[in-house]
Enzyme design. Structure first.
Site, PDB file in Angstrom:
ATOM      1  N   SER A 152       0.867  -1.334  -0.126  1.00 28.93           N
ATOM      2  CA  SER A 152      -0.087  -0.161   0.189  1.00 28.93           C
ATOM      3  C   SER A 152       0.532   0.824  -0.248  1.00 28.93           C
ATOM      4  CB  SER A 152      -0.556  -0.452   0.861  1.00 28.93           C
ATOM      5  OG  SER A 152      -1.355   1.201   1.234  1.00 28.93           O
ATOM      6  N   TYR A 165      -3.245   0.313  10.581  1.00 25.79           N
ATOM      7  CA  TYR A 165      -2.919  -0.621   8.483  1.00 25.79           C
ATOM      8  C   TYR A 165      -1.666   0.158   8.123  1.00 25.79           C
ATOM      9  CZ  TYR A 165      -4.632  -1.252   4.360  1.00 25.79           C
ATOM     10  OH  TYR A 165      -4.511  -0.940   2.355  1.00 25.79           O
TER      11      TYR A 165
END
Length: 271
Positions: A152, A165
């Protein structure tokens, strides 16, 4: 000339196969000629997707399992092997965020939900490592294969609010390189591991953070668009080309890499 990008004859399992990005992954694999194991917790979605693929001449099987549960994953692996006799690839698509892993701007940073952050970090880190332990063993017995993790933008830049995250995906990046080296040391060029790093795509987890009910952008969504040179969010199908390349023999000399599919987000300095 042989089509090195073909996945014909290959059997690929996709964790998170019932999600939005997972749907693009499984359809892309099938379009490239591969058979796919759709692994997720939502049986209804998995069955609908598998039925559609099989009715259109593709090959798909439903694998209901939690990406953090070794016993469920092992049962899914045996079901896939029973159906196709081999496993050639794994896409670690399971992961994501949740409200327990979000620290709002008006919340006390010294009283954040630590347990919630840990839960999200574990989902993204161990939800990648554990499936690799289970399905990677079968890939090693097949003798050749490719594993693709999902990284990501959050792993390389400080994205506010979502610490769990961020840390989970940073751990995935570390694991991606470490395990690629382990595979090379133990199996030579036969088993490879790489990662896709998507930019901002609208998913079930982030839709309310980035867009308004009327389709406009939230303040956070506006900030993302401002930092993305293409000035838009990505479409899930735009991940397929890079994914198929990493799963196919066309990327035979590629391992430990991270491929950004992000509309330029990762390289833009904002000026």
């Amino acid at each position: 000339m042989e089509n090195q990008f073909s996945l014909a004859g290959k059997v690929i399992v996709v964790t998170g196969g019932t999600g939005i990005l997972g749907n693009a992954f499984i359809n892309g694999i099938v379009a490239a000629g591969g058979a796919v194991g759709i692994l997720g917790r939502n049986r209804q979605v998995a069955e609908e997707r598998a039925d559609a693929i099989n009715k259109n001449g593709g090959k798909a099987i439903v694998l209901i399992a939690d990406a953090m549960d070794v016993e469920q994953l092992t049962a899914a692996r045996e079901k896939l092997l029973s159906a196709f006799g081999r496993i050639d690839g794994l896409v670690n698509g399971a992961g994501g965020n949740g409200p327990q892993g979000v620290l709002q701007n008006d919340e006390d940073v010294f009283k954040m939900n630590i347990d919630g952050m840990k839960q999200i970090m574990d989902l993204n880190t161990w939800g990648t490592i554990i499936p690799t332990q289970v399905f990677g063993e079968a890939i090693a017995k097949t003798g050749k294969g490719s594993i693709v993790n999902i990284s990501s933008m959050n792993s390389k830049r400080a994205i506010t609010k979502v610490l769990g995250y961020n840390m989970g995906k940073a751990a995935v990046d570390c694991y991606n390189q470490w395990f690629a080296v382990e595979m090379a040391n133990r199996y030579g060029d036969a088993i490879r591991m790489n990662a896709l790093a998507p930019g901002f795509f609208l998913t079930e987890q982030n839709r309310n953070l980035l867009t308004k009910p009327d389709g406009g952008y939230t303040e956070r969504g506006e900030l993302v668009i401002k930092q993305t040179p293409f000035k838009r969010f990505g479409h899930p199908d735009e991940l397929i080309g890079a994914l198929v390349w990493l799963l196919s023999d066309a990327s035979a000399f590629v391992t430990g890499s991270m491929i950004c599919v992000d509309g330029g987000f990762s390289i833009f300095g904002g000026v």
